[in-house]
Design a protein around this motif. Sequence first.
Motif, short mmCIF file in Angstrom:
data_model
loop_
_atom_site.label_atom_id
_atom_site.label_comp_id
_atom_site.label_asym_id
_atom_site.label_seq_id
_atom_site.Cartn_x
_atom_site.Cartn_y
_atom_site.Cartn_z
N VAL A 10 0.91 -1.18 0.20
CA VAL A 10 0.03 -0.01 -0.04
C VAL A 10 0.90 1.14 -0.04
N CYS A 11 0.38 2.25 -0.38
CA CYS A 11 0.95 3.63 -0.33
C CYS A 11 1.32 3.89 1.22
N CYS A 14 -0.87 7.09 2.43
CA CYS A 14 -2.21 7.32 2.72
C CYS A 14 -2.80 5.84 2.85
N LYS A 15 -1.96 4.87 2.57
CA LYS A 15 -2.11 3.28 2.89
C LYS A 15 -3.29 2.87 1.67
N GLY A 16 -3.41 3.76 0.70
CA GLY A 16 -4.12 3.44 -0.40
C GLY A 16 -3.58 2.42 -1.26
N ARG A 17 -4.34 1.94 -2.32
CA ARG A 17 -4.04 0.96 -3.31
C ARG A 17 -3.01 1.53 -4.28
N GLU A 19 -0.90 1.25 -7.99
CA GLU A 19 -0.97 0.38 -9.48
C GLU A 19 0.43 0.24 -9.98
N CYS A 29 0.41 5.66 -6.61
CA CYS A 29 -0.74 6.02 -5.86
C CYS A 29 -1.25 7.24 -6.58
N HIS A 30 -2.59 6.88 -7.05
CA HIS A 30 -3.36 8.05 -7.56
C HIS A 30 -3.85 9.05 -6.63
N ALA A 31 -4.07 8.71 -5.41
CA ALA A 31 -4.54 9.61 -4.46
C ALA A 31 -3.63 10.56 -3.81
N ASP A 32 -2.37 10.27 -3.74
CA ASP A 32 -1.50 11.15 -3.50
C ASP A 32 -0.57 11.54 -4.65
#
Length: 63
Positions: A10-11, A14-17, A19, A29-32
């Motif tokens: 994970v990132c 942000c602990k996001g997914r 790619e 990390c698309h969120a960050d």
Amino acid sequence: MESRLLDILVCPLCKGRLEFLRAQDELVCHADRLAFPVRDGIPVMLESAARPLDAPADTAHAS
């Protein structure tokens, strides 16, 4: 990169997914809006090693 590894990574911010972009050898990390390099098959999950997505790939930090 193994899909099992992608399933658990994970990132670090942000602990996001993430790619995996095989052509650039980066985890995105698309969120960050950060791209983390993969060097010799090893993901470098450090904020200091990541490049902003709006920056060209050749400006990534060297380690």
